[in-house]
Structures are given as structure tokens and as C-alpha cells.
Write an enzyme that holds these catalytic residues in place. Structure first.
Site, PDB file in Angstrom:
ATOM      1  N   ARG A  33       0.845  -1.211   0.000  1.00  0.00           N
ATOM      2  CA  ARG A  33       0.000   0.000   0.000  1.00  0.00           C
ATOM      3  C   ARG A  33       0.875   1.255   0.000  1.00  0.00           C
ATOM      4  O   ARG A  33       0.602   2.217  -0.706  1.00  0.00           O
ATOM      5  CB  ARG A  33      -0.910   0.022   1.230  1.00  0.00           C
ATOM      6  CG  ARG A  33      -1.819  -1.186   1.365  1.00  0.00           C
ATOM      7  CD  ARG A  33      -3.070  -1.089   0.514  1.00  0.00           C
ATOM      8  NE  ARG A  33      -3.965  -2.197   0.817  1.00  0.00           N
ATOM      9  CZ  ARG A  33      -3.968  -3.378   0.191  1.00  0.00           C
ATOM     10  NH1 ARG A  33      -3.116  -3.595  -0.812  1.00  0.00           N
ATOM     11  NH2 ARG A  33      -4.815  -4.325   0.551  1.00  0.00           N
ATOM     12  N   GLU A 177     -14.859 -14.023   8.398  1.00  0.00           N
ATOM     13  CA  GLU A 177     -14.671 -13.483   7.042  1.00  0.00           C
ATOM     14  C   GLU A 177     -14.322 -14.562   6.025  1.00  0.00           C
ATOM     15  O   GLU A 177     -13.150 -14.904   5.851  1.00  0.00           O
ATOM     16  CB  GLU A 177     -13.573 -12.401   7.044  1.00  0.00           C
ATOM     17  CG  GLU A 177     -13.356 -11.791   5.657  1.00  0.00           C
ATOM     18  CD  GLU A 177     -12.277 -10.706   5.612  1.00  0.00           C
ATOM     19  OE1 GLU A 177     -11.582 -10.487   6.626  1.00  0.00           O
ATOM     20  OE2 GLU A 177     -12.134 -10.080   4.550  1.00  0.00           O
ATOM     21  N   LYS A 219     -18.327 -10.999   7.775  1.00  0.00           N
ATOM     22  CA  LYS A 219     -17.679 -10.075   6.830  1.00  0.00           C
ATOM     23  C   LYS A 219     -17.548 -10.772   5.483  1.00  0.00           C
ATOM     24  O   LYS A 219     -16.565 -11.480   5.229  1.00  0.00           O
ATOM     25  CB  LYS A 219     -16.308  -9.653   7.371  1.00  0.00           C
ATOM     26  CG  LYS A 219     -15.519  -8.738   6.438  1.00  0.00           C
ATOM     27  CD  LYS A 219     -14.380  -8.035   7.144  1.00  0.00           C
ATOM     28  CE  LYS A 219     -13.528  -7.264   6.171  1.00  0.00           C
ATOM     29  NZ  LYS A 219     -12.604  -6.324   6.819  1.00  0.00           N
ATOM     30  N   SER A 261     -14.281  -4.536   1.048  1.00  0.00           N
ATOM     31  CA  SER A 261     -14.324  -3.835  -0.239  1.00  0.00           C
ATOM     32  C   SER A 261     -13.597  -4.622  -1.327  1.00  0.00           C
ATOM     33  O   SER A 261     -13.928  -4.459  -2.520  1.00  0.00           O
ATOM     34  CB  SER A 261     -13.798  -2.405  -0.123  1.00  0.00           C
ATOM     35  OG  SER A 261     -12.449  -2.338   0.254  1.00  0.00           O
ATOM     36  N   GLY A 262     -12.630  -5.450  -0.953  1.00  0.00           N
ATOM     37  CA  GLY A 262     -12.083  -6.454  -1.850  1.00  0.00           C
ATOM     38  C   GLY A 262     -11.535  -6.031  -3.199  1.00  0.00           C
ATOM     39  O   GLY A 262     -11.458  -6.860  -4.096  1.00  0.00           O
ATOM     40  N   GLY A 263     -11.214  -4.746  -3.375  1.00  0.00           N
ATOM     41  CA  GLY A 263     -10.680  -4.317  -4.661  1.00  0.00           C
ATOM     42  C   GLY A 263     -11.680  -3.499  -5.471  1.00  0.00           C
ATOM     43  O   GLY A 263     -11.356  -3.006  -6.546  1.00  0.00           O
ATOM     44  N   ARG A 292      -9.233  -0.996   1.843  1.00  0.00           N
ATOM     45  CA  ARG A 292      -8.822  -0.166   0.715  1.00  0.00           C
ATOM     46  C   ARG A 292      -9.812   0.953   0.388  1.00  0.00           C
ATOM     47  O   ARG A 292      -9.411   2.068   0.084  1.00  0.00           O
ATOM     48  CB  ARG A 292      -8.607  -1.046  -0.515  1.00  0.00           C
ATOM     49  CG  ARG A 292      -7.286  -1.774  -0.470  1.00  0.00           C
ATOM     50  CD  ARG A 292      -7.257  -2.935  -1.436  1.00  0.00           C
ATOM     51  NE  ARG A 292      -7.999  -4.081  -0.945  1.00  0.00           N
ATOM     52  CZ  ARG A 292      -8.118  -5.229  -1.602  1.00  0.00           C
ATOM     53  NH1 ARG A 292      -7.569  -5.364  -2.792  1.00  0.00           N
ATOM     54  NH2 ARG A 292      -8.784  -6.232  -1.084  1.00  0.00           N
TER      55      ARG A 292
HETATM   56  P1  13P Z   1     -10.604  -4.537   1.875  1.00  0.00           P
HETATM   57  O1  13P Z   1     -11.831  -3.693   2.195  1.00  0.00           O
HETATM   58  O2  13P Z   1      -9.469  -3.738   1.317  1.00  0.00           O
HETATM   59  O3  13P Z   1     -10.953  -5.768   1.111  1.00  0.00           O
HETATM   60  O4  13P Z   1     -10.017  -5.015   3.264  1.00  0.00           O
HETATM   61  C1  13P Z   1     -10.871  -5.484   4.217  1.00  0.00           C
HETATM   62  C2  13P Z   1     -10.217  -6.566   4.970  1.00  0.00           C
HETATM   63  O5  13P Z   1     -10.014  -6.449   6.151  1.00  0.00           O
HETATM   64  C3  13P Z   1      -9.840  -7.791   4.255  1.00  0.00           C
HETATM   65  O6  13P Z   1      -9.486  -8.760   5.171  1.00  0.00           O
END
Ligand code: 13P
Length: 345
Positions: A33, A177, A219, A261-263, A292
Site C-alpha cells: 500500500r 470473514e 464479513k 471492499s475487496g478491490g 482499501r
Molecule cells: P478490503 O476492504 O481492502 O478488502 O479489506 C478489508 C479486509 O479487512 C480484508 O481482510
């Protein structure tokens, strides 16, 4: 914490208009990042950046909790207070990522399993002592030719359930998650099928491991086509398909679903959360636990320069305010250009 206190914490994490800031990037991920803004990742740099996030004035108006990484929960603000104490003082609940990342699943090329169960009971106890009130464990499911296999889904669900039971034993609310990745050219229907299957297996395992669902949060990924697919659903179609999958698989006892948010771009993540919340009341709160999509604009505004501290904090508050609006289904793209975070008490 007792079961009741944990259930209360879970509810506070998904209080109306609020969501979670995921700031639990591991050291290698944080290096990636920081590389996007041309900054070298050292311990003092990571500390300084996280201090900017956690000391953002008024952040608790929109952010209920922050997920920390092992290094971060041991770090202190410039005034000497540990970060967990800084967050508690600001009315924000500190949480901790407790998995040890993914490893290849032996015998299943291309598939991953999350590690970190060894010594987890002792680590959870230590994190509780350091001020954490909730935990996170991320499992990763890849879609591909013949993937995922049932073995991969089961191994990951079993580990999630072992983790969740241990977290509750230590008095920490587990965020569960199971992330179905966006990588690939698969259709939205395929993502829906895989996500539904993964969630069914996860909730079966959580039940078998006697996890108290009232004191958990889910999540998940939103249900979307793969990033390389030529056909992408619009925000409302994503919302409808995602709700369909969740309503069929996630028990109503779960107080909240906090999407990753995953990208997705920051605006897309907000717009889709908003679309999800425009479909009327659901059995669970629909909120965010974005990494992200909350931090992208902050990193760009900061650019590694202390002189940009206020601009970086403004960027975080703005993004958090927009996601707060999305919690009520009242986000409008025009708000992107307004100074939404400020002056609203
Ligand atoms: P993102 O929202 O960037 O996907 O990250 C969330 C997260 O904690 C992934 O484990």
C-alpha cells in the site's frame, strides 16, 4: 466479557450510521500500500500513518471500530498512549486480526487455507489484555476452473469455526470473514453459487462448534462478477443478488453483516452498500468493514508527508461520512464533491 456483553459489543459495531475501519494490513501488505504512494515501509512510517488514521477528529461519528494488526496494537501515539487506548478514548472499539495469513492447501493446487490456530488461545488472551474487544479471521476462496473444491471450502469453514469459538472463549467478538475473491472472469451467477455454498458450510461449522451467533459479525464479499468478466452487473443488481444469497444462508441471529471492499473502487463500494440499504429492513444491519475503500484516498492525500496530516484526516472523515450515508441508503454520487464529513453534528 460475558455472552451478553459480547452481543452488546457486536451490536455497537453495527450501530446505525456506523461501520468498521479495517486497518489490519499485515507488514507485507502495508508495504504494498505504501509503495503505491512511493513511501518505504518502516516501523516508524507505519506507526505515523496509523496515528493519522486513529486520531482523526470526529471519526467516531461514522466509525464504530478499528481492526488493528499485531504490530499496531503494540504501538503508541506520539503522546505515549497505546493505540488501543487512543481509540477507546475516542469512543471507538479496538479489534485485532488474529489469523496468520493464507498458505497453499496441500494437495489442492491453486487453493488456500488460513493458518494461525496454533497458540491462538494464548494470543487471544494477550490481545484482550491489550484492549481488543473483537477479532477478525479471513479465509480466502478462489473461483476458477474446478475451483473451489468442497475440501477447500470445508477446511476454511472449519478453521473459521475453531477461531470463532476460541475468540468467544476469550471474550472477543469474532468477525467471520469467508472472502470469495473477485479475481477471474467468472459470472455473477457463479459468484452467487460459490458464496452461497461457502456461507452454508460456514454456518453449519459455526453451529457444530457451538458459536453464539448473537455475538458474531459476518464479513463477506458482495456478489459480483469477476474483475476480468466483460459483463458487470449494475449496483442495484449487485445489491439484489447479494441480498438473495445472504437471506438464504445467514441466520437472523447474526446482528450485522459488514462487507469487505475487496478491490472495488471506493465510490463503487459506497454506491453498492447504499444500494443494499435501499431494499428495506433486513434481519441484520448491513454495514462496512472497508480497508482499501476507506484508506485509498487517505494514502493519496497524505503521500508520506506530515504536512498533509489534516488533508489526510479530512479525506478519511469524508469517505467515512459517505459510507455512513450509505448505511441509511441516502448516499448520492453528488456528495462525493461536497464536504460531507464536516459541520454535521
Ligand atoms: P478490503 O476492504 O481492502 O478488502 O479489506 C478489508 C479486509 O479487512 C480484508 O481482510
Amino acid at each position: 466479557m460475558t455472552g451478553e456483553a459480547m452481543a452488546q459489543t457486536a451490536q455497537s459495531l453495527v450501530a446505525p450510521g456506523k461501520g468498521i475501519l479495517a486497518a489490519d494490513e499485515s507488514t507485507p501488505t502495508m508495504a504494498k500500500r505504501l509503495a503505491t504512494i512511493g513511501v518505504e515501509s518502516t516501523e516508524p512510517v507505519r506507526r505515523a500513518y496509523r496515528e493519522i488514521l486513529f486520531t482523526t477528529p470526529e471519526l467516531s461519528r461514522y466509525v464504530s471500530g478499528v481492526i488493528l494488526f499485531d504490530e499496531t496494537i503494540r504501538q503508541r501515539a506520539a503522546d505515549g498512549r497505546p493505540f488501543a487506548e487512543v481509540l477507546h478514548g475516542a469512543g471507538i472499539i479496538p479489534g485485532i486480526k488474529v489469523d496468520a495469513g493464507t498458505k497453499p492447501l496441500a494437495g489442492f493446487p491453486g487453493e488456500l487455507v488460513t493458518s494461525g490456530l496454533d497458540g491462538l488461545r494464548e494470543r487471544l488472551e494477550e490481545y484482550a489484555g491489550l484492549g481488543a474487544r473483537f477479532a477478525k479471521w479471513r479465509a480466502v476462496i478462489r473461483i476458477g476452473d474446478g475451483l473451489p473444491t468442497p475440501t477447500c471450502v470445508e477446511a476454511n469453514a472449519h478453521a473459521l469455526a475453531r477461531y470463532a469459538a476460541l475468540a468467544q472463549e476469550a471474550g472477543l467478538v469474532p468477525i467471520v470473514e469467508p472472502e470469495v475473491l473477485m479475481d477471474g472472469a467468472h459470472t455473477v451467477e457463479r459468484c452467487a453459487e460459490v458464496t452461497a455454498d461457502a456461507l452454508r458450510v460456514v454456518y453449519d461449522q459455526l453451529a457444530r462448534h457451538r458459536v453464539d451467533l448473537d455475538a458474531t459479525l459476518l464479513k463477506p464479499n458482495m456478489v459480483v462478477a469477476g474483475t476480468d468478466s466483460e459483463v458487470q452487473a449494475d449496483d442495484d443488481a449487485v445489491a439484489r443478488t447479494t441480498l438473495e444469497v445472504l437471506r438464504r444462508t445467514v441466520p437472523a441471529a447474526v446482528p450485522g453483516i459488514v462487507f469487505l471492499s475487496g478491490g472495488m473502487s471506493d465510490e463503487q463500494a459506497t454506491a453498492r452498500l447504499d444500494a443494499l440499504n435501499r431494499h428495506g429492513p433486513q434481519p441484520w444491519q448491513l454495514s462496512f468493514s472497508f480497508g482499501r475503500a476507506l484508506q485509498g484516498p487517505v494514502l493519496r492525500a497524505w503521500a508520506g508527508d506530515e504536512a498533509n496530516r489534516a488533508a489526510a484526516q479530512e479525506a478519511l472523515l469524508h469517505r467515512a461520512a459517505l459510507n455512513s450515508a450509505a448505511r441509511f441508503g441516502t448516499y448520492l454520487p453528488d456528495m462525493e464533491r461536497e464536504r460531507v464529513g464536516e459541520g454535521r453534528r
